[in-house]
Design a protein around this motif. Structure first.
Motif, PDB file in Angstrom:
ATOM      1  N   THR B  52      32.809  33.846  40.579  1.00 62.47           N
ATOM      2  CA  THR B  52      32.642  35.295  40.629  1.00 62.47           C
ATOM      3  C   THR B  52      31.310  35.017  41.649  1.00 62.47           C
ATOM      4  O   THR B  52      30.831  35.610  42.418  1.00 62.47           O
ATOM      5  CB  THR B  52      32.618  36.101  39.121  1.00 62.47           C
ATOM      6  OG1 THR B  52      33.762  36.575  38.903  1.00 62.47           O
ATOM      7  CG2 THR B  52      32.266  37.300  39.649  1.00 62.47           C
ATOM      8  N   VAL B  55      32.036  34.515  45.171  1.00 58.74           N
ATOM      9  CA  VAL B  55      32.367  35.242  46.070  1.00 58.74           C
ATOM     10  C   VAL B  55      31.393  35.779  46.027  1.00 58.74           C
ATOM     11  O   VAL B  55      30.575  36.679  47.488  1.00 58.74           O
ATOM     12  CB  VAL B  55      33.100  35.978  45.099  1.00 58.74           C
ATOM     13  CG1 VAL B  55      33.342  38.054  45.952  1.00 58.74           C
ATOM     14  CG2 VAL B  55      34.221  35.428  45.068  1.00 58.74           C
ATOM     15  N   LEU B  93      40.776  34.670  47.494  1.00 56.14           N
ATOM     16  CA  LEU B  93      40.072  35.000  45.915  1.00 56.14           C
ATOM     17  C   LEU B  93      42.176  33.481  46.156  1.00 56.14           C
ATOM     18  O   LEU B  93      41.530  33.008  44.523  1.00 56.14           O
ATOM     19  CB  LEU B  93      41.480  36.269  45.539  1.00 56.14           C
ATOM     20  CG  LEU B  93      39.650  37.658  45.524  1.00 56.14           C
ATOM     21  CD1 LEU B  93      38.194  36.570  45.062  1.00 56.14           C
ATOM     22  CD2 LEU B  93      39.417  37.396  47.203  1.00 56.14           C
ATOM     23  N   THR B 208      36.828  39.938  41.398  1.00 59.03           N
ATOM     24  CA  THR B 208      37.132  38.821  41.017  1.00 59.03           C
ATOM     25  C   THR B 208      38.133  38.383  39.421  1.00 59.03           C
ATOM     26  O   THR B 208      38.693  37.468  39.616  1.00 59.03           O
ATOM     27  CB  THR B 208      35.747  37.856  41.190  1.00 59.03           C
ATOM     28  OG1 THR B 208      34.881  38.789  40.016  1.00 59.03           O
ATOM     29  CG2 THR B 208      35.307  37.655  42.219  1.00 59.03           C
TER      30      THR B 208
END
Ligand SMILES: Cc1cc2nc3c(=O)[nH]c(=O)nc-3n(C[C@H](O)[C@H](O)[C@H](O)COP(=O)(O)OP(=O)(O)OC[C@H]3O[C@@H](n4cnc5c(N)ncnc54)[C@H](O)[C@@H]3O)c2cc1C
Lengths: 422, 484
Positions: B52, B55, B93, B208
């Protein structure tokens, strides 16, 4: 007018617009004037939240009481926000359908008010919450724009699901005008079994037993003795022995399947040392209405708390809360909605409650709940305490997003100012 | 542009390493399409973060460079949602595919957004639980993509779609901050931001991590297959089953002239001359099944089914489902290309909707097969064509537009589960007023003041995009050339 007081505060005016357009125009005007508005449905849940910081206008939805569209074969109904839930249920029942929703005060509460206050009830274990049943809403935003989201079919992904934002928002983003629901066929039968345990036991285990396969209760509540004593419908069933805990499970569906579940539940209850009572159709309907109304304001001097935590934390929740409550020594009526992680506590403070003591007690409960990733909200309190207690607790982690949303849809901040958590 | 792009690449590599940043044309080509295949556009960069925080870093860096950010799960979407229409950085992802925890006590699972749908149900089965949303793409689509599209599937008739099963999500916002929406504690005070995050199509935030609800596996399951010579009889059976108070787990229909072709490749036992095949599945306690089964067989016969098959064991059930599950692939064999639509009509309007679809097929001289979620009224007209036929794409698009328009006219919607993306954004105004759309846009801006999260999708911030149903970076003719 006195019917529209909130914590002793009177509005300057009460308006009852004849239709949605008129209501929206009043909001537009109020935004222009900076007049604060309290949307008013059935008035059964105005005890929630803080007192408004300003209160110019009570805006009633009483005349928004039409059914807009009902296609029984599609299991979809659209009604105006002022319709009372019981009236809606009657209408649906004529077609063998219902909304599996049993919030408090269903006979007086309006659809709009129930949605805005996020009201749920004991059926949520089996059927979910109104959020799951609302397909679309039409809403007048704070600035008077009428907008809708969702669609009048059971499945839709066009646009954002903005209607969800209004559910539980306590009317701070807009006034709900119309709601479209997915309905369900009424179950062939509903049947409940009451199990009373006279010895202390592991509450979580007892509850798990009553929902392990093949049991699939639509409602499962646990009550302590103090709660049971206060439910009129249970008085015929309460015998002298000091029951430690009472669990009631409700099953619904095809009769033969319900009957097997009742039999199995009774066996499991007896194995666990409980005495079991089978509630017939009439008694069980009364009982579940009492359960739903347990979280309505009763004017009984209680501090009424809504507690939420992951449902698996129930044991820890009891372990943490019981010493706190014992320490204060005030009687406690506890009701747990098992499997969903929600409970309601009515805490009977002394007649002239000491505000500092009440504040300290609430803070202790809050920190216990925080330790298990839960929260505590004050849903009702004696008048003397309302102003001093922190009703909501800490703001949500995404509060800044919530505030900027509010600024977009209610730019003048006229809707229920100061009442909500953000 | 190339200059700033290489700076951007360097900044991203610093966070993700070389392995996490793809930018060579041959690497990017894989990310040019999604499952709809009509929209295509090359991103400038594809990133593959593993956490996460990574990201969040990618979002922060990309936004600082003023470039669009497009989230991508498995790319099975059917509306162009994960196609980088206005260029920019794709966040795949794919590497975040761990099922973090299955909690049998709370009946929940915590999964990373890139975890594949079917994997979750397979792992949950060890605990006697299952994950209900079951898109037909479940072997490859991701839970994050499912949440971002509010996906459904055959089982959502009884169990609901993603929004009914997502309890919490970790989300990266456009400023690179990490928000935790929703909670295992029910009814937590505050606006239901999770409720709009589900179905956001990558326009409000990058999901996420998701916490989802799991359901106990039912005691018993039974599957029925009813075969009809008449479309109306099949539709009438759907309504009559619901009217009898039964909510089956699934009610799927195959209708139209493609049945024979499906049979040819799947061998599911569908007569070649059948006009409609209705697949019904019920689950629950055995007493419930006994009651419902009798009613279902009786209703289907009464409505005119020529044959009703019943499956009681997993092998027989799999055989009945084979036709449904293999139908899409089978159609791909009939024609090199298909365009699938996703409108919903009120269940009671199914007969006329299906008839209308057939007249549209005739008028545009197209082969249309309908393989759809009949219980929900969710049509999936599959328009089959060969791009070498001159003007075919325009015809297919015009035909699907007519069908979607009809769905709205009878009180339904343009999309039941596949999303708006690029493909249906130009039709939103059929359902929503200018005020409705403006309120959506305000909501979008609240979450993403930068306007860089999947900017051209769903409710485009720029009017020009809201007018077209194809990727703008590729002209219609050039796209045709490229598809050929
Ligand atoms: C053969 C086939 C059958 C299908 N059957 C069904 C069906 O039965 N039901 C159904 O609902 N759909 C179905 N679909 C459509 C598709 O599989 C679903 O929309 C699925 O949910 C997409 O998941 P994905 O991981 O592939 O997402 P992608 O296609 O990669 O992305 C879809 C959208 O979500 C966004 N997105 C993806 N991941 C994230 C994230 N982590 N955070 C924020 N945004 C994100 C993307 O930007 C894009 O807008 C089918 C598709 C195919 C090809």
């Amino acid at each position: 007018m006195s019917n529209y007081y909130i914590e002793g505060i009177a509005p300057q005016a009460v308006h009852t617009p004849r239709n949605a357009d008129e209501l929206a125009a009043m909001l537009q005007q109020a935004t222009a004037d900076g007049a604060s508005v309290v949307p008013w449905g059935g008035g059964t849940r105005q005890h929630l939240g803080n007192a408004p910081t300003r209160y110019n206008l009570a805006l009633r939805t009483a005349h928004l009481n039409r059914t807009i569209e009902y296609h029984p074969e599609d299991l979809v109904i659209t009604v105006e926000a002022g319709v009372r839930l019981d009236d809606l249920q009657d209408r649906l029942a004529q077609n063998g359908q219902w909304l599996p929703w049993a919030p408090p005060s269903a006979s007086a509460a309006s659809i709009g008010g129930l949605l805005a206050s996020g009201a749920s009830g004991p059926l949520r274990l089996g059927y979910g919450i109104p959020r799951d049943w609302v397909l679309a809403l039409r809403v007048a935003l704070g600035d008077g724009r009428i907008v809708k989201s969702g669609a009048r079919v059971v499945k839709n992904v066009a646009g954002y699901d903005s209607h969800k934002l209004h559910i539980g928002a306590l009317g701070t983003l807009g006034v709900i005008l119309e709601a479209t629901f997915k309905t369900l066929p009424l179950p062939e039968c509903k049947h409940s079994v009451l199990t009373a345990y006279s010895k202390p036991l592991n509450i979580l285990q007892a509850l798990e037993q009553l929902r392990a396969a093949p049991l699939n209760p639509v409602s499962l509540v646990a009550l302590n003795r103090t709660t049971a004593e206060r439910l009129p419908s249970l008085q015929g069933f309460m015998h002298d022995q000091p029951d430690h805990l009472i669990i009631v499970a409700r099953f619904a569906g095809v009769s033969a399947a319900v009957n097997r579940q009742i039999r199995e539940a009774v066996i499991r209850g007896i194995d666990a040392g409980a005495s079991c009572v089978d509630l017939d159709e009439h008694n069980e309907a009364l009982f579940w209405r009492d359960i739903a109304n347990f979280s309505a304001p009763l004017d009984d001097g209680a501090l009424m708390l809504r507690l939420g935590a992951p449902s698996s934390q129930l044991l820890d929740q009891s372990r943490l809360l019981e010493p706190i409550m014992r320490n204060y020594g005030w009687p406690v009526a506890r009701m747990v909605y098992a499997g969903v992680g929600l409970s309601f506590v009515r805490w009977y403070l002394p007649a002239d409650p000491d505000p500092d003591e009440a504040t300290a007690a609430l803070a202790e409960v809050r920190s216990a709940m925080a330790a298990i990733k839960g929260y505590a909200v004050v849903e009702d309190a004696p008048a003397a305490l309302r102003r001093t207690l922190d009703i909501w607790g800490p703001p949500p982690s995404a509060a800044s997003l919530m505030r900027s949303l509010k600024a977009q849809w209610d730019p003048a901040g006229i809707l229920n100012p100061g009442r909500y958590v953000v | 542009m190339p200059g700033s792009c290489s700076q951007l690449i360097a900044a991203l590599v610093e966070v993700l390493g070389e392995r996490g940043v793809l930018h060579r044309p041959e690497e990017l080509m894989l990310y040019e399409y999604d499952g709809s295949s009509l929209d295509q556009a090359l991103p400038q960069i594809v990133t593959v973060p593993a956490t996460t925080d990574e990201v969040a870093a990618v979002v922060r860096i990309t936004v600082a460079h003023g470039r669009p950010v497009v989230a991508r799960g498995a790319g099975t979407g059917l509306s162009g949602g994960s196609v980088a229409e206005s260029g920019g950085v794709v966040i795949s992802l794919a590497r975040m595919n761990t099922i973090i925890a299955i909690d049998p006590h709370n009946r929940t699972a915590v999964v990373q957004a890139g975890a594949v749908n079917l994997t979750l149900s397979e792992q949950a089965a060890d605990y006697g639980l299952h994950f209900a949303p079951d898109p037909s793409s479940q072997r490859s689509c991701t839970i994050g993509g499912n949440a971002a599209t509010n996906a459904g599937g055959p089982y959502c008739l009884k169990y609901g779609v993603m929004t009914n099963h997502v309890l919490a999500a970790t989300v990266v916002l456009s400023d690179g901050s990490i928000a935790h929406l929703g909670s295992l504690a029910p009814d937590e005070p505050g606006y239901d931001l999770l409720g709009v995050m589900v179905g956001n199509e990558g326009t409000l935030g990058i999901i996420t991590e998701v916490t989802v609800r799991l359901l106990p596996i039912s005691e018993d399951v039974q599957t029925f297959l009813a075969i009809y010579d008449d479309l109306d009889q099949a539709s009438a059976s759907v309504s009559a089953i619901i009217a009898a108070g039964i909510i089956p787990t699934a009610m799927e229909m195959l209708a139209g002239r493609g049945i024979a072709a499906v049979e040819e490749s799947v061998h599911a036992g569908y007569p070649a001359d059948a006009r409609a095949v209705l697949l019904i599945e019920i689950d629950g306690l055995r007493e419930e099944l006994k009651t419902w089964a009798r009613l279902i067989v009786e209703i289907c016969r009464r409505m005119g089914a020529r044959e009703v098959q019943v499956a009681n064991d997993p092998a027989q059930r799999a055989r009945l489902w084979a036709g449904r599950k293999g139908a899409l692939a089978a159609c791909a064999r009939i024609a090199p290309r298909y365009h699938i639509q996703d409108g919903v009509v009120p269940r009671s309007r199914l007969p006329e909707a299906l008839r209308f679809t057939e007249t549209v097929a005739d008028r545009y001289d197209l082969t249309i097969v309908n393989i759809f979620h009949a219980g929900d009224g969710n049509l999936h007209p599959l328009l089959l064509f060969d791009l070498r036929t001159p003007g075919i794409l325009e015809r297919a698009v015009a035909a699907s537009e007519e069908i979607l328009r009809m769905c709205v006219d009878v009180g339904g919607t343009i999309s039941g589960e596949h999303g708006i993306g690029i493909e249906k954004r130009a039709y939103l105004h059929w359902m929503f007023t200018a005020d409705d759309l403006a309120a959506f846009r305000q909501l979008r801006t609240v979450f993403d003041p930068t306007g860089l999260l999947n900017p051209t999708k769903l409710i485009p911030l720029h009017e020009s995009y809201a007018k077209t149903s194809f990727a703008q970076s590729v002209g219609q003719t050039t796209m045709l050339d490229r598809l050929m």
